[in-house]
Write a protein that holds these residues in place. Structure first.
Motif, PDB file in Angstrom:
ATOM      1  N   THR A 209      62.384  18.205 -13.397  1.00  0.00           N
ATOM      2  CA  THR A 209      62.814  18.710 -14.707  1.00  0.00           C
ATOM      3  C   THR A 209      62.092  17.932 -15.807  1.00  0.00           C
ATOM      4  OG1 THR A 209      64.937  19.363 -13.801  1.00  0.00           O
ATOM      5  CG2 THR A 209      64.850  19.080 -16.187  1.00  0.00           C
TER       6      THR A 209
ATOM      7  N   ASP B   8      61.427  12.014  -8.664  1.00  0.00           N
ATOM      8  CA  ASP B   8      61.683  13.281  -7.948  1.00  0.00           C
ATOM      9  C   ASP B   8      60.565  13.638  -6.962  1.00  0.00           C
ATOM     10  OD1 ASP B   8      64.233  14.059  -8.537  1.00  0.00           O
ATOM     11  OD2 ASP B   8      63.666  16.032  -9.318  1.00  0.00           O
TER      12      ASP B   8
ATOM     13  N   ASP C 201      68.396  19.655 -15.344  1.00  0.00           N
ATOM     14  CA  ASP C 201      68.325  19.273 -13.927  1.00  0.00           C
ATOM     15  C   ASP C 201      69.523  19.740 -13.094  1.00  0.00           C
ATOM     16  OD1 ASP C 201      66.663  18.147 -11.938  1.00  0.00           O
ATOM     17  OD2 ASP C 201      67.869  16.319 -11.892  1.00  0.00           O
TER      18      ASP C 201
ATOM     19  N   HIS D 113      64.835  22.902 -12.347  1.00  0.00           N
ATOM     20  CA  HIS D 113      63.916  23.317 -11.279  1.00  0.00           C
ATOM     21  C   HIS D 113      64.626  23.572  -9.946  1.00  0.00           C
ATOM     22  CE1 HIS D 113      63.117  19.096  -9.406  1.00  0.00           C
ATOM     23  NE2 HIS D 113      64.221  19.048 -10.113  1.00  0.00           N
ATOM     24  N   HIS D 114      65.919  23.860 -10.009  1.00  0.00           N
ATOM     25  CA  HIS D 114      66.633  24.253  -8.784  1.00  0.00           C
ATOM     26  C   HIS D 114      66.670  25.770  -8.688  1.00  0.00           C
ATOM     27  CE1 HIS D 114      68.208  20.174  -9.570  1.00  0.00           C
ATOM     28  NE2 HIS D 114      68.095  20.094  -8.257  1.00  0.00           N
TER      29      HIS D 114
ATOM     30  N   ASP E 155      65.393  11.757 -12.134  1.00  0.00           N
ATOM     31  CA  ASP E 155      64.924  12.924 -12.891  1.00  0.00           C
ATOM     32  C   ASP E 155      65.972  13.373 -13.915  1.00  0.00           C
ATOM     33  OD1 ASP E 155      63.178  15.026 -13.590  1.00  0.00           O
ATOM     34  OD2 ASP E 155      64.152  16.388 -12.163  1.00  0.00           O
TER      35      ASP E 155
END
Ligand code: 5GP
Ligand code: MN
Length: 350
Positions: A145, A177, A99, A125-126, A35
């Motif tokens: 991401t 991912d 990411d 996206h964390h 990703d």
């Protein structure tokens, strides 16, 4: 057809920043995975097509089975050329941080990024992004991401001009991912996006094969050795532990990326919903955690292994010996007994 998840205000700001910039740098996390590379290359091809002078900088080497992607040969590895990378970061107009959520995830590259006067855009996206960017596009509910990069390009009105090279990289990141769409992948919009990417001419079966059918025989021999000699199952907790020491890795000529996917293996066993993989490195133990259902491996990662990440896929680092890391894992497991047992029961009831 798809829901607008990124705020319009942020889309407008990013489009404006791209418009004003001549040069851009894209940075992503240490030990880049599919990703990280997919989202970076997806955006890289787009920026190049927009006439920007763009460069991807990664902290260290990335897996060999991602090197077939167009543009991957131009990725600059900071560890190899630190001064050149630092110069590019300090002189660029715009930095995209992809990411990762905190600068420590890009190791020494983070120092240069923090010091740079360039405008910074985070796309990630964390959970829990730290506050270092001018535009922060953070969506932990999105599984990759790469999907966010696709959404951003579309929302800037540029789907039509997206190239096949960009589409290919984005698909690869979305695929890796989600374990080839086997977890975090129940959102129907993912498949709508895939349809759009197929319309760009990508060959999804070819991409799968390039990533998952390109391993060395040694990698499989190392996996076999690990599964027979380095795996413990804790049936009462529905947990599994696997590990590899330095000797094991040397014996099987382990290369960057060879252990990708190992952390998931214990989850293939009936009743196992939490898996931890410990890999001895030069100066620490790299930890990968995976779970099914609601068990929060990110909480476990931050409690024991200086780490974090997603609910079902997290990582961390342990500074000590392999034996100490195993011991810490085994001592901590009982603290999570209630959560592990209720998660296991919930999954069995489904
Ligand atoms: P992997 O096990 O594939 O290396 O990492 C899985 C996920 O865990 C990554 O997507 C990232 O979110 C997170 N992760 C991995 N290593 C670390 C780490 O050292 N620190 C933190 N905070 N998160 C990590
Ligand atoms: Mn990711």
């Amino acid at each position: 057809m798809f829901t607008k998840i990124i705020d319009q205000d942020k889309i407008t700001k990013v489009a404006d920043l791209i418009d004003k910039a001549d040069k851009a740098v894209i940075v992503t996390h240490v030990s880049p995975d599919g990703d990280a590379i997919g989202s970076s290359l997806g955006l890289y091809h787009y920026l190049i097509d927009q006439g920007l002078d763009a460069t991807i900088i990664v902290p260290n080497e990335f897996p060999y089975f991602l090197k077939w992607l167009k543009g991957s040969k131009d990725i600059l590895i900071y560890e190899k050329y630190p001064e050149f990378a630092e110069k590019l970061i300090s002189e660029t107009d715009l930095i995209f941080c992809l990411d990762f959520n905190v600068l420590s995830r890009i190791k020494n590259v983070g120092v240069a990024v923090e010091a740079s006067k360039a405008k910074k855009v985070l796309i990630d996206h964390h959970p829990y992004p730290s506050d270092f960017s001018n535009v922060c596009i953070s969506h932990p509910e999105i599984s990759s991401t790469s999907e966010l990069v696709f959404r951003l390009i579309c929302r800037m009105g540029d789907f039509e001009m997206m190239s096949k090279d960009s589409a290919e990289a984005i698909y690869m990141g979305m695929m890796t991912d989600t374990g080839a769409f086997t977890y975090n992948s129940n959102d129907a919009q993912i498949y709508y996006i895939i349809a759009q990417l197929l319309n760009k001419g990508i060959d999804k079966d070819f991409i799968y094969s390039k990533v998952y059918h390109s391993y060395t025989a040694d990698r499989y021999r190392m996996m076999g050795h690990m599964l027979s000699e380095r795996m413990k199952i804790y049936e009462e907790y529905g947990a599994g532990l696997i590990w590899l020491d330095n000797e094991d890795q040397k014996r099987f000529n382990s290369q960057k990326g060879d252990t990708e996917g190992f952390a998931n293996l214990p989850l293939n066993i009936q009743g196992v919903t939490f898996s931890v993989f410990l890999r001895e490195d030069d100066d620490m133990i790299k930890v990968s955690l995976r779970s099914q259902g609601d068990f929060p491996c990110n909480t476990f990662a931050s409690q024991c292994f200086n780490g974090g990440g997603h609910l079902n896929a997290s990582g961390g680092e342990f500074f000590g010996s392999l034996v100490e890391a195993i011991d810490l894992f085994e001592r901590t497991l009982p603290e999570y007994a209630d959560l592990l047992i209720s998660n296991k029961n919930n999954l069995e009831k489904k």
